[in-house]
Design a protein around this motif. Structure first.
Motif, PDB file in Angstrom:
ATOM      1  N   VAL A  93      40.049  52.068  59.905  1.00 30.53           N
ATOM      2  CA  VAL A  93      38.641  51.714  60.068  1.00 30.53           C
ATOM      3  C   VAL A  93      38.226  51.880  61.527  1.00 30.53           C
ATOM      4  O   VAL A  93      38.845  51.311  62.432  1.00 30.53           O
ATOM      5  N   VAL A  94      37.194  52.687  61.754  1.00 24.71           N
ATOM      6  CA  VAL A  94      36.606  52.860  63.081  1.00 24.71           C
ATOM      7  C   VAL A  94      35.092  52.748  62.943  1.00 24.71           C
ATOM      8  O   VAL A  94      34.490  53.420  62.103  1.00 24.71           O
ATOM      9  N   VAL A  95      34.480  51.886  63.752  1.00 24.27           N
ATOM     10  CA  VAL A  95      33.021  51.721  63.746  1.00 24.27           C
ATOM     11  C   VAL A  95      32.510  52.063  65.140  1.00 24.27           C
ATOM     12  O   VAL A  95      32.990  51.518  66.133  1.00 24.27           O
ATOM     13  N   SER A  96      31.548  52.986  65.211  1.00 26.82           N
ATOM     14  CA  SER A  96      30.990  53.413  66.497  1.00 26.82           C
ATOM     15  C   SER A  96      29.549  52.920  66.612  1.00 26.82           C
ATOM     16  O   SER A  96      28.753  53.078  65.677  1.00 26.82           O
ATOM     17  N   ILE A  97      29.219  52.327  67.756  1.00 26.93           N
ATOM     18  CA  ILE A  97      27.868  51.823  68.028  1.00 26.93           C
ATOM     19  C   ILE A  97      27.257  52.692  69.111  1.00 26.93           C
ATOM     20  O   ILE A  97      27.782  52.783  70.225  1.00 26.93           O
ATOM     21  N   LEU A  98      26.128  53.347  68.786  1.00 22.69           N
ATOM     22  CA  LEU A  98      25.506  54.306  69.692  1.00 22.69           C
ATOM     23  C   LEU A  98      24.000  54.034  69.783  1.00 22.69           C
ATOM     24  O   LEU A  98      23.466  53.188  69.076  1.00 22.69           O
ATOM     25  N   ASP A  99      23.330  54.807  70.653  1.00 22.27           N
ATOM     26  CA  ASP A  99      21.863  54.768  70.764  1.00 22.27           C
ATOM     27  C   ASP A  99      21.329  53.358  70.988  1.00 22.27           C
ATOM     28  O   ASP A  99      20.363  52.926  70.343  1.00 22.27           O
ATOM     29  N   GLY A 100      21.966  52.621  71.899  1.00 19.18           N
ATOM     30  CA  GLY A 100      21.493  51.272  72.179  1.00 19.18           C
ATOM     31  C   GLY A 100      21.567  50.362  70.979  1.00 19.18           C
ATOM     32  O   GLY A 100      20.745  49.453  70.821  1.00 19.18           O
ATOM     33  N   GLY A 101      22.560  50.564  70.134  1.00 16.33           N
ATOM     34  CA  GLY A 101      22.752  49.718  68.955  1.00 16.33           C
ATOM     35  C   GLY A 101      21.972  50.131  67.737  1.00 16.33           C
ATOM     36  O   GLY A 101      22.118  49.516  66.675  1.00 16.33           O
ATOM     37  N   ASN A 102      21.161  51.179  67.834  1.00 20.76           N
ATOM     38  CA  ASN A 102      20.328  51.588  66.703  1.00 20.76           C
ATOM     39  C   ASN A 102      20.949  52.676  65.843  1.00 20.76           C
ATOM     40  O   ASN A 102      20.334  53.145  64.890  1.00 20.76           O
ATOM     41  N   THR A 103      22.164  53.100  66.170  1.00 20.73           N
ATOM     42  CA  THR A 103      22.965  53.964  65.296  1.00 20.73           C
ATOM     43  C   THR A 103      24.354  53.350  65.190  1.00 20.73           C
ATOM     44  O   THR A 103      24.995  53.077  66.206  1.00 20.73           O
ATOM     45  N   ILE A 104      24.793  53.105  63.954  1.00 27.91           N
ATOM     46  CA  ILE A 104      26.118  52.547  63.722  1.00 27.91           C
ATOM     47  C   ILE A 104      26.825  53.437  62.707  1.00 27.91           C
ATOM     48  O   ILE A 104      26.310  53.677  61.619  1.00 27.91           O
ATOM     49  N   ARG A 105      28.005  53.920  63.077  1.00 30.04           N
ATOM     50  CA  ARG A 105      28.758  54.857  62.235  1.00 30.04           C
ATOM     51  C   ARG A 105      30.044  54.178  61.749  1.00 30.04           C
ATOM     52  O   ARG A 105      30.865  53.753  62.548  1.00 30.04           O
ATOM     53  N   PHE A 106      30.201  54.086  60.425  1.00 35.00           N
ATOM     54  CA  PHE A 106      31.355  53.440  59.806  1.00 35.00           C
ATOM     55  C   PHE A 106      32.277  54.532  59.259  1.00 35.00           C
ATOM     56  O   PHE A 106      31.880  55.296  58.384  1.00 35.00           O
ATOM     57  N   CYS A 107      33.515  54.569  59.749  1.00 32.88           N
ATOM     58  CA  CYS A 107      34.431  55.666  59.424  1.00 32.88           C
ATOM     59  C   CYS A 107      35.737  55.111  58.884  1.00 32.88           C
ATOM     60  O   CYS A 107      36.235  54.090  59.364  1.00 32.88           O
ATOM     61  N   ASP A 108      36.301  55.771  57.861  1.00 33.18           N
ATOM     62  CA  ASP A 108      37.619  55.389  57.347  1.00 33.18           C
ATOM     63  C   ASP A 108      38.367  56.640  56.906  1.00 33.18           C
ATOM     64  O   ASP A 108      37.806  57.743  56.905  1.00 33.18           O
ATOM     65  N   GLN A 109      39.632  56.475  56.533  1.00 26.52           N
ATOM     66  CA  GLN A 109      40.433  57.578  56.015  1.00 26.52           C
ATOM     67  C   GLN A 109      40.986  57.216  54.641  1.00 26.52           C
ATOM     68  O   GLN A 109      42.142  57.472  54.324  1.00 26.52           O
ATOM     69  N   GLY A 110      40.107  56.631  53.830  1.00 29.54           N
ATOM     70  CA  GLY A 110      40.461  56.306  52.462  1.00 29.54           C
ATOM     71  C   GLY A 110      40.276  57.505  51.547  1.00 29.54           C
ATOM     72  O   GLY A 110      40.304  58.660  51.996  1.00 29.54           O
ATOM     73  N   PRO A 111      40.049  57.264  50.251  1.00 30.38           N
ATOM     74  CA  PRO A 111      39.914  58.363  49.292  1.00 30.38           C
ATOM     75  C   PRO A 111      38.584  59.093  49.382  1.00 30.38           C
ATOM     76  O   PRO A 111      38.418  60.157  48.797  1.00 30.38           O
ATOM     77  N   GLY A 112      37.616  58.526  50.112  1.00 26.28           N
ATOM     78  CA  GLY A 112      36.312  59.170  50.233  1.00 26.28           C
ATOM     79  C   GLY A 112      35.378  58.800  49.097  1.00 26.28           C
ATOM     80  O   GLY A 112      35.750  58.114  48.151  1.00 26.28           O
ATOM     81  N   ILE A 113      34.132  59.238  49.212  1.00 25.69           N
ATOM     82  CA  ILE A 113      33.100  59.005  48.190  1.00 25.69           C
ATOM     83  C   ILE A 113      32.733  60.365  47.604  1.00 25.69           C
ATOM     84  O   ILE A 113      32.053  61.171  48.243  1.00 25.69           O
ATOM     85  N   LYS A 114      33.203  60.616  46.399  1.00 21.10           N
ATOM     86  CA  LYS A 114      32.977  61.939  45.801  1.00 21.10           C
ATOM     87  C   LYS A 114      31.533  62.120  45.364  1.00 21.10           C
ATOM     88  O   LYS A 114      30.914  63.140  45.610  1.00 21.10           O
ATOM     89  N   ASP A 115      30.977  61.124  44.672  1.00 23.36           N
ATOM     90  CA  ASP A 115      29.608  61.227  44.162  1.00 23.36           C
ATOM     91  C   ASP A 115      28.672  60.484  45.099  1.00 23.36           C
ATOM     92  O   ASP A 115      28.374  59.313  44.922  1.00 23.36           O
ATOM     93  N   LYS A 116      28.229  61.176  46.135  1.00 26.91           N
ATOM     94  CA  LYS A 116      27.427  60.512  47.167  1.00 26.91           C
ATOM     95  C   LYS A 116      26.027  60.163  46.669  1.00 26.91           C
ATOM     96  O   LYS A 116      25.405  59.226  47.170  1.00 26.91           O
TER      97      LYS A 116
END
Length: 272
Positions: A93-116
């Motif tokens: 699990v990696v969470v990135s906070i950018l743009d003065g807190g107005n962009t938050i990116r949640f990242c993982d290396q699980g199985p993924g989301i096939k049907d987005k």
């Protein structure tokens, strides 16, 4: 009757996976805070803990770091996506906070989301029974987040990670700063037009709660109980439902306050 461990193993085997203990998160999550993209981020680690405690800590740290930098993404949206890591078994699990807190990116290396597409539609879920001790598991989380951000001039995107897993990005568009320009004083000031917002059916108790939050500001469960005379469990369930509607959000000090949407709903109720 099988115990909980045997149940989890049987459940996972039916899905064709190795058994997994959902009661405790054994991995470290990392929250990367970018104050300047030309410099390395400040990294905060969330240590292994019981699942409910781990999710709570992760959501609290993200909200605190985002809000401290001026971000407006509410706790309720951050919490929903943080809970979604359970589908990836909290893998990398990696969470990135950018743009003065107005962009938050949640990242993982699980199985993924096939049907987005269906992942953002109410009622579609891949949650199994052991997960539902920690999340609702009814397919409402990501749809609620997407609806809130769309209403708030933002967006949610779901992408595949580089090798495995998913990347969910929440972002709010920042209004450009426009210097004030001299304008001629009108003879008769124009009256502001009321803003129309999507309304949801509210009970009398929920309307009363909106009025209380509008007049008092942030309130804890105890403060709400003292002001209304309602029982602790009734107030807890009321606040939980209002959070699901995105009418209120939790502050870093565990109180609740109106979201921008909740305030807009309250203002529109006054104009009816």
């Amino acid at each position: 009757m099988p115990d909980q461990g045997e149940y989890i193993e049987n459940e996972e085997n039916e899905r064709g996976n190795e058994p997994f203990d959902y009661t405790f998160v054994h991995t470290v999550a990392r929250v990367a805070v970018y104050d300047d993209l030309k410099m390395a981020p400040h990294v905060i680690e969330i240590e292994p803990a019981p699942t409910a405690e781990y999710i709570e800590k992760l959501a609290d740290v993200i909200t605190e770091q985002s809000t401290r930098r001026g971000g407006k993404i509410p706790y309720s949206a951050i919490r929903e996506v943080s809970e979604n890591f359970i589908h990836a078994r909290f893998t990398e699990v990696v969470v990135s906070i950018l743009d003065g807190g107005n962009t938050i990116r949640f990242c993982d290396q699980g199985p993924g989301i096939k049907d987005k597409t269906n992942a953002t539609r109410p009622g579609f879920t891949s949650a199994i029974e052991p997960m539902k001790h920690y999340i609702r598991g009814v397919g409402s989380g990501l749809p609620l987040v997407k609806e809130y951000l769309t209403f708030s001039n933002g967006e949610m995107t779901i992408e595949d990670n580089m090798n495995n897993g998913s990347v969910v990005t929440l972002s709010l568009k920042q209004e450009p700063s426009i210097p004030p320009q001299p304008v001629a004083q009108p003879a008769i000031p124009a009256m502001p037009k009321p803003v129309s917002v999507p309304m949801i059916p509210l009970s009398d108790r929920e309307k009363m709660a909106l009025e209380l939050f509008a007049s008092e500001g942030a309130l804890s469960v105890t403060e709400f109980v003292n002001l209304t005379g309602l029982g602790n469990s009734s107030v807890f369930n009321l606040m939980k439902k209002m959070e699901e509607y995105n009418l209120i959000e939790k502050t870093p000090n565990k109180k609740r306050m109106l979201t921008d949407y909740g305030d807009a709903v309250w203002q529109q109720m006054q104009n009816q």
